[in-house]
Design a protein around this motif. Sequence first.
Motif, PDB file in Angstrom:
ATOM      1  N   PRO A   1      -7.232  15.139   3.389  1.00  0.00           N
ATOM      2  CA  PRO A   1      -8.534  14.646   3.844  1.00  0.00           C
ATOM      3  C   PRO A   1      -8.742  13.150   3.652  1.00  0.00           C
ATOM      4  O   PRO A   1      -9.352  12.490   4.497  1.00  0.00           O
ATOM      5  N   THR A   2      -8.268  12.606   2.524  1.00  0.00           N
ATOM      6  CA  THR A   2      -8.522  11.190   2.234  1.00  0.00           C
ATOM      7  C   THR A   2      -7.401  10.323   2.781  1.00  0.00           C
ATOM      8  O   THR A   2      -6.233  10.490   2.414  1.00  0.00           O
ATOM      9  N   ALA A   3      -7.761   9.387   3.673  1.00  0.00           N
ATOM     10  CA  ALA A   3      -6.840   8.360   4.139  1.00  0.00           C
ATOM     11  C   ALA A   3      -7.246   7.046   3.471  1.00  0.00           C
ATOM     12  O   ALA A   3      -8.402   6.879   3.069  1.00  0.00           O
ATOM     13  N   VAL A   4      -6.310   6.116   3.349  1.00  0.00           N
ATOM     14  CA  VAL A   4      -6.585   4.899   2.576  1.00  0.00           C
ATOM     15  C   VAL A   4      -6.403   3.656   3.452  1.00  0.00           C
ATOM     16  O   VAL A   4      -5.332   3.436   4.024  1.00  0.00           O
TER      17      VAL A   4
ATOM     18  N   THR B   1       1.075  15.187   4.366  1.00  0.00           N
ATOM     19  CA  THR B   1       1.117  13.797   4.831  1.00  0.00           C
ATOM     20  C   THR B   1      -0.130  13.049   4.396  1.00  0.00           C
ATOM     21  O   THR B   1      -1.240  13.575   4.455  1.00  0.00           O
ATOM     22  N   LEU B   2       0.078  11.805   3.967  1.00  0.00           N
ATOM     23  CA  LEU B   2      -1.011  10.906   3.576  1.00  0.00           C
ATOM     24  C   LEU B   2      -0.947   9.688   4.485  1.00  0.00           C
ATOM     25  O   LEU B   2       0.118   9.083   4.641  1.00  0.00           O
ATOM     26  N   LEU B   3      -2.089   9.309   5.063  1.00  0.00           N
ATOM     27  CA  LEU B   3      -2.145   8.195   6.007  1.00  0.00           C
ATOM     28  C   LEU B   3      -2.767   6.958   5.371  1.00  0.00           C
ATOM     29  O   LEU B   3      -3.711   7.067   4.586  1.00  0.00           O
ATOM     30  N   GLY B   4      -2.236   5.792   5.730  1.00  0.00           N
ATOM     31  CA  GLY B   4      -2.782   4.533   5.235  1.00  0.00           C
ATOM     32  C   GLY B   4      -2.682   3.459   6.299  1.00  0.00           C
ATOM     33  O   GLY B   4      -1.873   3.540   7.224  1.00  0.00           O
ATOM     34  N   ALA B   5      -3.524   2.441   6.183  1.00  0.00           N
ATOM     35  CA  ALA B   5      -3.502   1.319   7.119  1.00  0.00           C
ATOM     36  C   ALA B   5      -3.982   0.060   6.411  1.00  0.00           C
ATOM     37  O   ALA B   5      -4.734   0.129   5.435  1.00  0.00           O
TER      38      ALA B   5
ATOM     39  N   ARG C   1      -7.348   9.238  -5.530  1.00  0.00           N
ATOM     40  CA  ARG C   1      -7.904  10.445  -4.923  1.00  0.00           C
ATOM     41  C   ARG C   1      -6.981  10.982  -3.825  1.00  0.00           C
ATOM     42  O   ARG C   1      -6.677  12.180  -3.790  1.00  0.00           O
ATOM     43  N   ALA C   2      -6.506  10.101  -2.951  1.00  0.00           N
ATOM     44  CA  ALA C   2      -5.615  10.536  -1.872  1.00  0.00           C
ATOM     45  C   ALA C   2      -4.297  11.067  -2.425  1.00  0.00           C
ATOM     46  O   ALA C   2      -3.780  12.090  -1.957  1.00  0.00           O
ATOM     47  N   ALA C   3      -3.748  10.382  -3.423  1.00  0.00           N
ATOM     48  CA  ALA C   3      -2.485  10.819  -4.025  1.00  0.00           C
ATOM     49  C   ALA C   3      -2.640  12.174  -4.697  1.00  0.00           C
ATOM     50  O   ALA C   3      -1.739  13.024  -4.628  1.00  0.00           O
TER      51      ALA C   3
ATOM     52  N   LEU D   1       0.836  -1.200   0.000  1.00  0.00           N
ATOM     53  CA  LEU D   1       0.000   0.000   0.000  1.00  0.00           C
ATOM     54  C   LEU D   1       0.871   1.251   0.000  1.00  0.00           C
ATOM     55  O   LEU D   1       0.575   2.224  -0.712  1.00  0.00           O
ATOM     56  N   ALA D   2       1.950   1.235   0.776  1.00  0.00           N
ATOM     57  CA  ALA D   2       2.863   2.384   0.789  1.00  0.00           C
ATOM     58  C   ALA D   2       3.440   2.632  -0.602  1.00  0.00           C
ATOM     59  O   ALA D   2       3.553   3.785  -1.048  1.00  0.00           O
ATOM     60  N   ASP D   3       3.797   1.555  -1.305  1.00  0.00           N
ATOM     61  CA  ASP D   3       4.340   1.692  -2.656  1.00  0.00           C
ATOM     62  C   ASP D   3       3.307   2.285  -3.605  1.00  0.00           C
ATOM     63  O   ASP D   3       3.627   3.157  -4.429  1.00  0.00           O
ATOM     64  N   ARG D   4       2.072   1.815  -3.502  1.00  0.00           N
ATOM     65  CA  ARG D   4       1.029   2.319  -4.400  1.00  0.00           C
ATOM     66  C   ARG D   4       0.729   3.794  -4.138  1.00  0.00           C
ATOM     67  O   ARG D   4       0.568   4.582  -5.077  1.00  0.00           O
ATOM     68  N   LEU D   5       0.652   4.156  -2.880  1.00  0.00           N
ATOM     69  CA  LEU D   5       0.337   5.544  -2.543  1.00  0.00           C
ATOM     70  C   LEU D   5       1.457   6.490  -2.969  1.00  0.00           C
ATOM     71  O   LEU D   5       1.191   7.565  -3.525  1.00  0.00           O
ATOM     72  N   SER D   6       2.695   6.105  -2.725  1.00  0.00           N
ATOM     73  CA  SER D   6       3.817   6.980  -3.080  1.00  0.00           C
ATOM     74  C   SER D   6       3.997   7.064  -4.594  1.00  0.00           C
ATOM     75  O   SER D   6       4.266   8.140  -5.150  1.00  0.00           O
TER      76      SER D   6
END
Length: 205
Positions: free
Chosen positions: A145-148, A113-117, A171-173, A22-27
């Motif tokens: 606003p958008t966390a994933v 900052t973008l948050l994910g879990a 959307r988050a990215a 998930l970190a790879d996809r978001l970044s």
Amino acid sequence: MTTRRIVAVAAGLSQPSSTRMLADRLSAATADALRGQGHEATVEVVELRDLAHDITDMMLTGFPSVRLSTAIDAVKGADALVAVTPVFTASYSGLFKSFFDVLDSKSLVGKPTLLGATAGTPRHSLVLEHALRPMFAYLRADVVPTAVFAATDDWGDSDAEGAELPTRVRRAAGELATRVASYSPGPDLTDPFATLVPFEQHLSR
């Protein structure tokens, strides 16, 4: 053209790890969104699994190892932070929290900052709002606003047309890229001398 530095912190414990995925996809999606806005971007991933002993040692001694110092400097110097944790006992993992505990409390002030879990089931998705977002608000990060959140089932259809996970990631990215495009780092608040006014300047007043 300024190259924007994206640093992703991944707290997954297994290899391979859905948290790292998930970190790879978001970044990567953030880098793509920045390039679409005319900005170059680089991505660096900090794997906390590899730093677990170093983090514990610093909590006990107050002194970071060389490789932990490198990771801390990467986060402090980033133009954008992507922070992703697995969910343990209805909250972020202890390793994830410990890493941000050893950072100077001013390291993330104003940082986009973008948050994910990640977790096994969607019932843990609110961890983003009741645990992660308050922690990063305390650190004064500029959280989008958008966390994933990604549950196990999200990965099964993640490449299908119209799948929810890729939509949330884009959307988050996009939100993070917009913040980063206008981000201008201020003085290093962790450096007590960063805002020091030279003596000569005092005399000229």
